[in-house]
Motif scaffolding. Structure first.
Motif, PDB file in Angstrom:
ATOM      1  N   MET A  10      50.549  36.390  15.090  1.00  0.00           N
ATOM      2  CA  MET A  10      51.690  36.574  15.991  1.00  0.00           C
ATOM      3  C   MET A  10      52.266  35.215  16.344  1.00  0.00           C
ATOM      4  O   MET A  10      51.548  34.323  16.815  1.00  0.00           O
ATOM      5  N   PRO A  11      53.535  34.960  16.150  1.00  0.00           N
ATOM      6  CA  PRO A  11      54.133  33.676  16.463  1.00  0.00           C
ATOM      7  C   PRO A  11      54.037  33.370  17.949  1.00  0.00           C
ATOM      8  O   PRO A  11      54.306  34.210  18.794  1.00  0.00           O
ATOM      9  N   GLY A  12      53.649  32.128  18.261  1.00  0.00           N
ATOM     10  CA  GLY A  12      53.533  31.720  19.648  1.00  0.00           C
ATOM     11  C   GLY A  12      52.205  32.029  20.280  1.00  0.00           C
ATOM     12  O   GLY A  12      51.933  31.580  21.385  1.00  0.00           O
ATOM     13  N   ALA A  13      51.370  32.833  19.637  1.00  0.00           N
ATOM     14  CA  ALA A  13      50.045  33.161  20.158  1.00  0.00           C
ATOM     15  C   ALA A  13      49.033  32.167  19.607  1.00  0.00           C
ATOM     16  O   ALA A  13      49.351  31.297  18.795  1.00  0.00           O
ATOM     17  N   SER A  14      47.797  32.320  20.057  1.00  0.00           N
ATOM     18  CA  SER A  14      46.749  31.414  19.617  1.00  0.00           C
ATOM     19  C   SER A  14      46.360  31.705  18.173  1.00  0.00           C
ATOM     20  O   SER A  14      46.191  32.862  17.788  1.00  0.00           O
ATOM     21  N   GLN A  15      46.218  30.651  17.384  1.00  0.00           N
ATOM     22  CA  GLN A  15      45.771  30.789  16.006  1.00  0.00           C
ATOM     23  C   GLN A  15      44.260  30.689  15.886  1.00  0.00           C
ATOM     24  O   GLN A  15      43.690  31.094  14.874  1.00  0.00           O
ATOM     25  N   ILE A  16      43.604  30.132  16.905  1.00  0.00           N
ATOM     26  CA  ILE A  16      42.159  29.872  16.841  1.00  0.00           C
ATOM     27  C   ILE A  16      41.372  30.903  17.636  1.00  0.00           C
ATOM     28  O   ILE A  16      40.377  31.445  17.153  1.00  0.00           O
ATOM     29  N   PHE A  17      41.813  31.217  18.840  1.00  0.00           N
ATOM     30  CA  PHE A  17      41.031  32.062  19.740  1.00  0.00           C
ATOM     31  C   PHE A  17      41.652  33.447  19.850  1.00  0.00           C
ATOM     32  O   PHE A  17      42.858  33.597  20.034  1.00  0.00           O
ATOM     33  N   VAL A  18      40.782  34.461  19.735  1.00  0.00           N
ATOM     34  CA  VAL A  18      41.186  35.863  19.809  1.00  0.00           C
ATOM     35  C   VAL A  18      40.391  36.517  20.939  1.00  0.00           C
ATOM     36  O   VAL A  18      39.175  36.325  21.045  1.00  0.00           O
ATOM     37  N   GLY A  19      41.070  37.291  21.785  1.00  0.00           N
ATOM     38  CA  GLY A  19      40.398  37.953  22.897  1.00  0.00           C
ATOM     39  C   GLY A  19      39.291  38.872  22.426  1.00  0.00           C
ATOM     40  O   GLY A  19      39.497  39.710  21.549  1.00  0.00           O
ATOM     41  N   PHE A  20      38.110  38.732  23.024  1.00  0.00           N
ATOM     42  CA  PHE A  20      36.951  39.526  22.613  1.00  0.00           C
ATOM     43  C   PHE A  20      36.578  40.556  23.684  1.00  0.00           C
ATOM     44  O   PHE A  20      36.686  41.748  23.467  1.00  0.00           O
ATOM     45  N   ARG A  21      36.139  40.120  24.867  1.00  0.00           N
ATOM     46  CA  ARG A  21      35.785  41.046  25.935  1.00  0.00           C
ATOM     47  C   ARG A  21      35.684  40.284  27.252  1.00  0.00           C
ATOM     48  O   ARG A  21      35.707  39.042  27.271  1.00  0.00           O
ATOM     49  N   ALA A  22      35.563  41.033  28.338  1.00  0.00           N
ATOM     50  CA  ALA A  22      35.420  40.452  29.670  1.00  0.00           C
ATOM     51  C   ALA A  22      34.038  40.762  30.214  1.00  0.00           C
ATOM     52  O   ALA A  22      33.490  41.843  29.984  1.00  0.00           O
ATOM     53  N   LEU A  23      33.472  39.819  30.950  1.00  0.00           N
ATOM     54  CA  LEU A  23      32.148  39.971  31.543  1.00  0.00           C
ATOM     55  C   LEU A  23      32.259  39.967  33.071  1.00  0.00           C
ATOM     56  O   LEU A  23      33.211  39.422  33.631  1.00  0.00           O
ATOM     57  N   GLY A  24      31.251  40.548  33.720  1.00  0.00           N
ATOM     58  CA  GLY A  24      31.134  40.445  35.166  1.00  0.00           C
ATOM     59  C   GLY A  24      31.883  41.486  35.955  1.00  0.00           C
ATOM     60  O   GLY A  24      32.003  41.352  37.177  1.00  0.00           O
ATOM     61  N   TYR A  25      32.383  42.551  35.306  1.00  0.00           N
ATOM     62  CA  TYR A  25      33.075  43.621  36.021  1.00  0.00           C
ATOM     63  C   TYR A  25      32.150  44.828  36.156  1.00  0.00           C
ATOM     64  O   TYR A  25      31.566  45.281  35.161  1.00  0.00           O
ATOM     65  N   TYR A  26      32.064  45.382  37.389  1.00  0.00           N
ATOM     66  CA  TYR A  26      31.207  46.541  37.607  1.00  0.00           C
ATOM     67  C   TYR A  26      31.891  47.623  38.435  1.00  0.00           C
ATOM     68  O   TYR A  26      31.712  48.807  38.157  1.00  0.00           O
ATOM     69  N   SER A  27      32.632  47.278  39.445  1.00  0.00           N
ATOM     70  CA  SER A  27      33.312  48.290  40.251  1.00  0.00           C
ATOM     71  C   SER A  27      34.411  47.628  41.064  1.00  0.00           C
ATOM     72  O   SER A  27      34.441  46.403  41.224  1.00  0.00           O
ATOM     73  N   ASN A  28      35.308  48.480  41.609  1.00  0.00           N
ATOM     74  CA  ASN A  28      36.329  47.999  42.537  1.00  0.00           C
ATOM     75  C   ASN A  28      36.492  49.021  43.661  1.00  0.00           C
ATOM     76  O   ASN A  28      35.558  49.774  43.957  1.00  0.00           O
ATOM     77  N   HIS A  29      37.660  49.077  44.269  1.00  0.00           N
ATOM     78  CA  HIS A  29      37.865  49.922  45.442  1.00  0.00           C
ATOM     79  C   HIS A  29      37.950  51.408  45.107  1.00  0.00           C
ATOM     80  O   HIS A  29      37.883  52.252  46.014  1.00  0.00           O
ATOM     81  N   VAL A  30      38.099  51.777  43.853  1.00  0.00           N
ATOM     82  CA  VAL A  30      38.188  53.185  43.473  1.00  0.00           C
ATOM     83  C   VAL A  30      36.791  53.808  43.551  1.00  0.00           C
ATOM     84  O   VAL A  30      35.840  53.270  42.977  1.00  0.00           O
ATOM     85  N   PRO A  31      36.609  54.938  44.250  1.00  0.00           N
ATOM     86  CA  PRO A  31      35.269  55.543  44.393  1.00  0.00           C
ATOM     87  C   PRO A  31      34.673  55.929  43.040  1.00  0.00           C
ATOM     88  O   PRO A  31      35.376  56.347  42.119  1.00  0.00           O
ATOM     89  N   LEU A  32      33.352  55.782  42.951  1.00  0.00           N
ATOM     90  CA  LEU A  32      32.647  56.157  41.725  1.00  0.00           C
ATOM     91  C   LEU A  32      32.575  57.673  41.603  1.00  0.00           C
ATOM     92  O   LEU A  32      32.771  58.408  42.570  1.00  0.00           O
ATOM     93  N   GLN A  33      32.249  58.137  40.398  1.00  0.00           N
ATOM     94  CA  GLN A  33      32.083  59.561  40.132  1.00  0.00           C
ATOM     95  C   GLN A  33      30.755  59.765  39.393  1.00  0.00           C
ATOM     96  O   GLN A  33      30.314  58.895  38.638  1.00  0.00           O
TER      97      GLN A  33
END
Length: 892
Positions: free
Chosen positions: A1-24
């Motif tokens: 993609m022009p203008g995007a990174s040629q070396i680094f590609v998004g893989f995943r995010a760490l450290g997320y478990y919950s927020n203000h939305v109630p669990l089910q």
């Protein structure tokens, strides 16, 4: 993609478990197990209750999820004004569109789904057909819906709670209001079904819990919670009549419904409001979640009726300040957050995560009084250093805190804060107003740490004992605040950088000043690559300077950032320097060429970044974001054309990766991107870089080395005896007429004397001969060369042999072939092929050349060209060999 990174590609995010939305919580009939679903922004996670291990991650939503609900088969989410139904916790199966405002309440109701938006518009959908069944509209001024539930055993009935404090019972089949409950003078926040039929629990903003019988419209009991609004309600179903309520301060209250009193309190269960609270059916297990980014599983087996923490998954409550890879395997990331905690996140699996706890001057007292009531809590960690060499023996992490002069030690193996608080005795007699530790580093041996302070002092401590081991300078290393410190890999030289634009090099052991290097701008921070002794220095003028610690000179200077540089990191081989800035860009600089290789733009500024010691991941932390994002290095698994970017390059904003890692079986969507002026065409190497250079064909050796020895190879591989073919017997065997059956003997006819074909009798020419003959009128030797390149060794041998008159060729074709070889030597392309073709031609047609004067003349010209070309090549070889021998034998 022009203008995007040629070396680094998004893989995943760490450290997320919950927020203000109630669990089910849902029960899987086939697996015989309960699952917990929590929201993490644009996606939701599914965990099993047995080990609280992550099972699946959903596909990403276009925006943040506002509400969730589950039934036996599907997970329903509300995002903006669109509702989606997910199967298997990952893929979207149904989509429901029709709301004009954001959806904030969902309730699966048999084969239907009930949704409520912020304008109090209620829509009832058929789950399978996605068709709208019923729509009800309420006026927010008189009845603003804030809670929704289905009373057990009430057919086609739903109960609605409002911000005005009243409740309404509706029949959704007939679309009729059955009854209105007056309320209790406070907005309703939550309505929950009790284990008893006809009884519901109502939570209000005033902290009042009302247990109400909706059949007779009578209040069974009223309870009051002093901690503010009720955020969640749950009931035990394993026997004891216990109700649990959550609060906005993170406390949980347990109520005895028989005695109508408070049974127990679970204080500081979460750091923020308890938004999700569920009991597992027929089990003394309670699962809670909150906006503090944590999920906790409690077992209610204490003597006072309260619960103890059984399992938990938690991340940072506040954004990280600094992240660094820990160890040489690149699987663990240390993260220091604004919540004063130090945590370790695994890039492999969440079960390897560690929480080293909250920083405190008196950790033992903090455990007794609680984290929230800790009077000796240290400020957030601004910088830290770690080393794995002696981490099994003593503390291996040293941290400095915002606005605090004390540096703390941490033990990674024990997952706890260390026993040492590194502070010099000078501050007991001198004023320490405004003094703070700004930078720390640990030696590669793991025995010493160096602490740089804003007063200009740089102190050395022994990590094992915490004893002071000296200071640099007399009495101070710098007259201004020291913002960076580094020690080389051999513990020989210490480098300090300060706001006075000075870099000072010190002898590590004797503390003697070796050299002073003056820069153009004050030092902001420093990062050292110990294997190469390259020191990256960020300055206040938004430039980055690379200093060689061996020569103590500036070797590279990079400029391009438009705001303060927040962090820097080297690649494992020290070829790249990756920098981040408050201008929301991440830039990759190439040290050998001194140019910008890659640049990409993000929605939120990167506050810290670090590259894996194995070079496979780049980890980043961002403003107002509690997660850590991993970017994979595309150069490790695909071909990337790395060329310097132009000065006019304008990066585009790229999307941050989600919590789900991309799988190999997922097909990439073909998105037509608009043409951009920043698009750089793919680099294609020319056939010949320069006419002065000799270019090889890069074909396998077997294509040209064996050309002159084909006859010997065929003779060697020839079998000793030809294979014997069995006689083919006819189906009807001929017999001789007579009384006795006798078979007729086989008639033997004359056999041909020879199977050799006279090639001179064949008039048609081969394609190679036609191309060669066409060059007599219009020379096009490149086509002939390409044709000959594509042929195998045996085919090349046959074509060259067929050039002679007795092979079907002519003297003119042989002359043209010599001219062709002369052209190849002149252009210096396919040099090794030309040598092999020349050797085979002379071996096969040597006698014919000696009898034809025209061929002799062409052969002489070819000899002169070949000798001059080889002489030029041999001179280069001799020069290189001489230089190598000199470097190997000479004493430098």
């Amino acid at each position: 993609m022009p203008g995007a990174s040629q070396i680094f590609v998004g893989f995943r995010a760490l450290g997320y478990y919950s927020n203000h939305v109630p669990l089910q919580v849902r029960y899987h009939q086939k697996h015989q197990e309960h699952y917990v679903i929590t929201c993490v922004g644009k996606a939701f996670h599914t965990y099993n209750c047995s080990k609280l291990g992550i099972v699946s991650v959903s596909d990403s939503h276009p925006d943040t999820i506002t509400c969730m609900a589950v039934d036996a088969y599907l997970v329903f989410t509300g995002c903006r004004n669109v509702i989606r139904a997910f199967e298997r916790g990952r893929q979207v199966k149904h989509t429901y569109e029709g709301h004009q405002k954001d959806v904030h309440l969902l309730l699966p109701f048999s084969n239907h789904l009930i949704s409520v938006d912020v304008d109090s518009v209620v829509k009832i959908w058929d789950i399978q057909s996605e068709e709208l069944y019923l729509e009800m509209t309420f006026d927010n001024r008189t009845f603003e819906i804030s809670a929704l539930m289905h009373p057990s055993s009430y057919l086609n009935k739903i109960l609605l709670g409002s911000r005005q404090g009243s409740m309404q019972l509706w029949n959704i089949r007939t679309n009729k209001l059955l009854h209105t409950f007056d309320g209790w003078g406070s907005p309703i926040t939550v309505v929950e079904q009790a284990p008893a039929v006809d009884v519901v629990a109502v939570g209000t903003e005033s902290g009042q819990i009302v247990v109400h019988n909706i059949k007779f419209d009578e209040t069974v009991m009223k309870l009051y919670q002093d901690w503010g609004p009720i955020t969640a309600i749950g009931f035990r179903t394993d026997g004891p009549p216990v109700m649990a309520t959550g609060s906005t301060v993170g406390h949980i209250a347990l109520w005895d419904l028989e005695e109508r009193r408070l049974l127990a309190q679970m204080r500081e269960a979460h750091g923020t409001a308890v938004t999700g609270l569920k009991f597992l059916p027929s089990e003394p297990m309670m699962i809670t979640s909150a906006a503090d980014n944590s999920i906790k599983e409690w077992v209610l087996d204490q003597s006072d009726g309260s619960g103890r923490l059984l399992r938990m998954r938690c991340g940072h409550r506040a954004p990280p300040n600094r992240i660094r890879f820990h160890g040489n395997n690149g699987q663990n990331i240390l993260s220091a957050g604004q919540d004063s905690t130090l945590q370790s996140f695994s890039t492999v699996h969440d079960r390897h995560n560690k929480n080293l706890g909250q920083a405190s001057m008196k950790r033992q007292q903090a455990k007794k009084k609680g984290i929230k009531n800790d009077e000796h809590k240290l400020p957030s960690i601004m910088d830290f250093a770690s080393e794995t060499t002696r981490q099994s023996d003593w503390d291996s992490i040293v941290c400095c805190h915002r606005g605090h002069k004390v540096a703390s030690t941490w033990n990674y193996q024990k997952c706890t804060m260390g026993k040492h608080k590194l502070e010099h005795d000078r501050w007991k007699t001198q004023s320490d107003m405004g003094v703070e530790a700004l930078a720390v580093t640990i030696t590669s041996c793991g025995n010493f740490c160096v602490v740089a302070q804003s007063s200009g002092h740089v102190d050395v401590y022994n990590i094992q004992s915490g004893i002071y081991r000296g200071s640099y300078g007399s009495p101070k290393a710098h007259n201004t605040s020291v913002r960076g410190v580094a020690v080389d890999g051999l513990n020989q030289v210490t480098v300090t950088g300060a706001a006075d634009c000075m870099l000072k090099f010190w002898k590590f052991k004797s503390k003697q000043l070796l050299h002073t290097l003056e820069l153009d701008s004050p030092v902001s921070q420093m990062v050292l690559h110990r294997e190469s002794n390259m020191l990256a220095v960020a300055c206040d003028d938004f430039t980055v300077v690379v200093v060689d610690m061996e020569t103590r000179r500036v070797v590279r200077r990079f400029s391009g950032h438009q705001n303060r540089i927040t962090d820097m990191t080297f690649s494992p081989d020290a070829r790249w320097l990756v920098t981040s800035s408050m201008d929301c860009t991440v830039r990759t600089w190439d040290l050998p060429t001194g140019s910008l290789l890659d640049c990409f733009l993000l929605d939120a500024a990167c506050t810290s970044l670090t590259m894996s010691p194995t070079g496979d991941f780049l980890a980043t932390a961002h403003v107002d974001d509690v997660g850590i994002y991993l970017w994979s290095n595309a150069t490790l698994y695909s071909h990337v054309s790395l060329r310097p970017l132009p000065s006019t390059y304008q990066p585009l904003t790229i999307v941050m990766p989600g919590t789900r890692a991309p799988s190999d079986d997922e097909e990439e969507e073909d998105i037509a991107e608009p043409e951009s002026a920043n698009e750089i065409p793919a680099f294609k190497s020319p056939d010949q870089i320069s006419a002065e250079l000799i270019t090889l064909s890069l074909l396998p050796d077997s294509r040209w080395k064996s050309l002159t020895n084909l006859e010997l190879i065929k003779k060697r591989n020839k079998p000793k005896e030809p294979p014997k073919v069995p006689k083919a017997a006819p189906f009807f065997l001929p017999t001789i007429p007579g009384l006795e059956i006798k078979f007729a003997p086989e008639e033997e006819g004359p056999k041909p004397s020879s199977k050799i074909i006279n090639l001179s009798s064949l008039q048609p020419q081969s394609e190679f001969q036609r191309l060669l003959q066409g060059c007599m009128d219009k020379p096009d030797y490149d086509t002939v060369r390409n044709k000959l390149r594509d042929l195998g060794p045996s085919a090349v041998d046959m074509e060259i042999r067929s050039l002679a008159p007795e092979g079907g060729g002519s003297v003119e074709l042989m002359e043209e072939f010599l001219k062709f070889l002369h052209h190849v030597f002149t252009t210096r392309q396919d040099f090794e092929l030309a040598q092999a073709w020349t050797g085979l031609f002379l071996k096969v047609h040597g006698r014919v050349i000696t009898t034809e004067p025209l061929l002799q003349q062409q052969a002489q010209q070819l000899l002169n060209t070949q000798e001059s070309t080889w002489q030029h090549l041999q001179e280069k070889f001799n020069q290189s060999i001489c230089l190598i021998n000199y470097l190997k034998s000479a004493t430098l």
